[in-house]
Scaffold this active site. Sequence first.
Site, PDB file in Angstrom:
ATOM      1  CG  HIS A 125     -73.209   2.525 -54.028  1.00  0.00           C
ATOM      2  ND1 HIS A 125     -72.880   2.905 -52.872  1.00  0.00           N
ATOM      3  CD2 HIS A 125     -72.495   1.557 -54.418  1.00  0.00           C
ATOM      4  CE1 HIS A 125     -71.980   2.361 -52.286  1.00  0.00           C
ATOM      5  NE2 HIS A 125     -71.634   1.365 -53.001  1.00  0.00           N
ATOM      6  CG  HIS A 149     -80.918 -22.156 -54.911  1.00  0.00           C
ATOM      7  ND1 HIS A 149     -80.166 -21.357 -55.976  1.00  0.00           N
ATOM      8  CD2 HIS A 149     -82.036 -22.487 -55.403  1.00  0.00           C
ATOM      9  CE1 HIS A 149     -81.117 -21.293 -56.839  1.00  0.00           C
ATOM     10  NE2 HIS A 149     -82.205 -22.057 -56.749  1.00  0.00           N
ATOM     11  CE1 TYR A 205     -78.847 -24.935 -55.898  1.00  0.00           C
ATOM     12  CE2 TYR A 205     -77.812 -26.743 -56.703  1.00  0.00           C
ATOM     13  CZ  TYR A 205     -78.892 -26.328 -56.047  1.00  0.00           C
ATOM     14  OH  TYR A 205     -79.746 -27.022 -55.182  1.00  0.00           O
ATOM     15  CB  ALA A 206     -75.517 -21.373 -63.748  1.00  0.00           C
ATOM     16  CG  ASN A 207     -79.130 -18.879 -60.526  1.00  0.00           C
ATOM     17  OD1 ASN A 207     -79.604 -18.721 -61.711  1.00  0.00           O
ATOM     18  ND2 ASN A 207     -79.391 -20.030 -59.945  1.00  0.00           N
ATOM     19  CG  ASP A 256     -79.866 -21.289 -63.605  1.00  0.00           C
ATOM     20  OD1 ASP A 256     -81.447 -20.881 -63.230  1.00  0.00           O
ATOM     21  OD2 ASP A 256     -79.515 -22.057 -62.715  1.00  0.00           O
TER      22      ASP A 256
END
Length: 128
Positions: free
Chosen positions: A20, A95, A117-119, A28
């Site tokens: 947890h 970011h 920004y594909a994270n 990316d």
Amino acid sequence: MKKHGMINRDIAAALAAFGHTDLLVIADCGLPIPKGIQCIDLSYRIGEPSFLTVLQAVLEDFQAEAGFIAREITEENPEVESGILEQVNAAYITHDELKKMSKEAKLIIRTGEATPYANIVLRSGVIF
């Protein structure tokens, strides 16, 4: 042989060790990987596998209680943002904050995604 769920043995083993609030990053191909953080690199060519494909596969086998994405994605990559929000209730951070959070991750899965920004940082939940 495993019949369902995540069949990548490295990812399956890593996810089985999560507790947890542990952090998982799906990244990316351009996100810096902090020194000392386990990284499973799935990329094999620009764009493959895609960020959204990997996110969907991980979420089928991983209980996320929260997700964090860069607010810059709204302007720079609305298509991927939409795909994320269809799968995860994500909060927006900068970011730079996302990169700082990645230093606390238990695992980073690197995709071949080559769009801005594909994270995402996912915080592990519990299944009960």
